[in-house]
Design an enzyme around this catalytic site. Sequence first.
Site, PDB file in Angstrom:
ATOM      1  N   LYS A 150       0.821  -1.216   0.000  1.00  0.00           N
ATOM      2  CA  LYS A 150       0.000   0.000   0.000  1.00  0.00           C
ATOM      3  C   LYS A 150       0.856   1.268   0.000  1.00  0.00           C
ATOM      4  O   LYS A 150       0.425   2.312   0.484  1.00  0.00           O
ATOM      5  CB  LYS A 150      -0.972   0.025   1.184  1.00  0.00           C
ATOM      6  CG  LYS A 150      -2.176  -0.899   1.004  1.00  0.00           C
ATOM      7  CD  LYS A 150      -3.273  -0.546   2.006  1.00  0.00           C
ATOM      8  CE  LYS A 150      -4.540  -1.309   1.725  1.00  0.00           C
ATOM      9  NZ  LYS A 150      -5.637  -0.930   2.592  1.00  0.00           N
ATOM     10  N   LYS A 167     -14.851  -0.210   0.811  1.00  0.00           N
ATOM     11  CA  LYS A 167     -13.491  -0.424   0.339  1.00  0.00           C
ATOM     12  C   LYS A 167     -12.602   0.713   0.836  1.00  0.00           C
ATOM     13  O   LYS A 167     -13.031   1.862   0.950  1.00  0.00           O
ATOM     14  CB  LYS A 167     -13.452  -0.460  -1.197  1.00  0.00           C
ATOM     15  CG  LYS A 167     -14.259  -1.615  -1.804  1.00  0.00           C
ATOM     16  CD  LYS A 167     -13.578  -2.954  -1.562  1.00  0.00           C
ATOM     17  CE  LYS A 167     -14.365  -4.111  -2.143  1.00  0.00           C
ATOM     18  NZ  LYS A 167     -15.551  -4.462  -1.346  1.00  0.00           N
ATOM     19  N   ASP A 168     -11.348   0.375   1.114  1.00  0.00           N
ATOM     20  CA  ASP A 168     -10.390   1.366   1.599  1.00  0.00           C
ATOM     21  C   ASP A 168     -10.057   2.386   0.511  1.00  0.00           C
ATOM     22  O   ASP A 168     -10.181   2.104  -0.689  1.00  0.00           O
ATOM     23  CB  ASP A 168      -9.095   0.694   2.045  1.00  0.00           C
ATOM     24  CG  ASP A 168      -9.285  -0.140   3.297  1.00  0.00           C
ATOM     25  OD1 ASP A 168     -10.329   0.019   3.950  1.00  0.00           O
ATOM     26  OD2 ASP A 168      -8.392  -0.947   3.608  1.00  0.00           O
ATOM     27  N   LYS A 169      -9.578   3.530   0.965  1.00  0.00           N
ATOM     28  CA  LYS A 169      -9.214   4.585   0.022  1.00  0.00           C
ATOM     29  C   LYS A 169      -7.937   4.246  -0.734  1.00  0.00           C
ATOM     30  O   LYS A 169      -7.892   4.347  -1.956  1.00  0.00           O
ATOM     31  CB  LYS A 169      -9.044   5.915   0.773  1.00  0.00           C
ATOM     32  CG  LYS A 169      -8.607   7.071  -0.127  1.00  0.00           C
ATOM     33  CD  LYS A 169      -8.463   8.368   0.636  1.00  0.00           C
ATOM     34  CE  LYS A 169      -8.021   9.494  -0.304  1.00  0.00           C
ATOM     35  NZ  LYS A 169      -7.857  10.781   0.395  1.00  0.00           N
TER      36      LYS A 169
END
Length: 420
Positions: free
Chosen positions: A22, A79-81
Amino acid sequence: MEEVVGIRGYITSHEGIDGTFKENPEDFYVEEVADLKIGEGDWVIIRVKKVNWDTLNFVRVLSNKLRISQKRISYAGTKDKRAVSVQYFAVRIKSEDELERLRSLSVKDAEIEIVGRTNKPIQLGDLKGNIFRVIVRNAKNVENIPLIEGELRAKGTPNFFGLQRFGSIRFITHEVGKYILKRDYETAFWIYVAKPFEGESEDARSVREILWNTRDVKFGLREMPKYLRYERTLLQKLREGRSEKEALLSLPKNLKMMFIHAYQSYVFNNVLSDRIAEFGNLKVVEKGDWVDFVNLNDYYTFREDFVKVHDHNYKRVKFLIERGLCALAIPLPGYETPLGDDWTSERIRFYLERDGIDLKDFKHEYKEFSSKGSVRVADMLIEQTNLKYEVGENVVFSFYLPKGCYATILLREFVKKPLS
């Protein structure tokens, strides 16, 4: 950070590959696998590929551009950014003008495709799971990857709730939930609004530290960064003469529900950590344990047909576990959770008593703060995930996980470093 939310230790013993993931949104790709019924109806399904967008913010922008209420936009999960995510939304369309706006819609860093129509909103039950492709940069000890995978196949793959269950930067959501269950709304309010937390930006943290010590509402409204919208809204309620309880009740329903869910997740994580520490193996079940079973299709799912292990089914459960078709499960406590004298019940009881909470406290006078409880699989079964990895300049993992399972938690056993 992990211990704050109940995650302790690893189930595998080989040294991890370290590395980072990430670093860039493109390093983390997630695509929904959904079971959608395409046909007729006034809900239009769209497939959205978005970069650096979290779900809630995207829905807010979508509703603004379409000039409709957010209540008319549904989805199966968040959902994550910091990712490239492919996600389905259902938008309730009431006129040709709205449909035309949807057809011509343009959102930065998002590709929108109309898939078809349906007669109902998208719900969590429509989601089977997610396909992931994750790049781990600067990895070491890559020769240990197959050894770690072998251990996970033999011992089980812990299905902890990830950090994002407890907040984006400040992992305090479960604490707020705990005090709401204790009906201590004042403490719950100030933890949410003002409790400082390591890792937050300096401008926000310095304001929170002063506010935490002074409870000065005027100071908070003057100095709190504008992007902390919910905190500012709550402080404004106090300034208008509302109580901390009334202020918390003014929050959106999904956020209020999240507080109690986060506390249940915190108890679950602690019990799972204890199970790993004591048993060292999630493939071992005892009488009195809960288990769930697997549906095998193109993508595996858990049936959510939880049963307790007794004399009459012990041999069959053991047989299915050995074949990756059954998994240990742990209850998420609520007012209908039956606690007996088995190992799991004793551990749940320990954490509730430590926090001064009784199961009946989950029967809250406000529905959004109430939960009857449920059960969650404790082993995500890596043998069914179709895990693959490519080792080059970086390590690229690809795999599938059923809904509710966290990719970061699976990768945690490989990298052997705290999540952040």
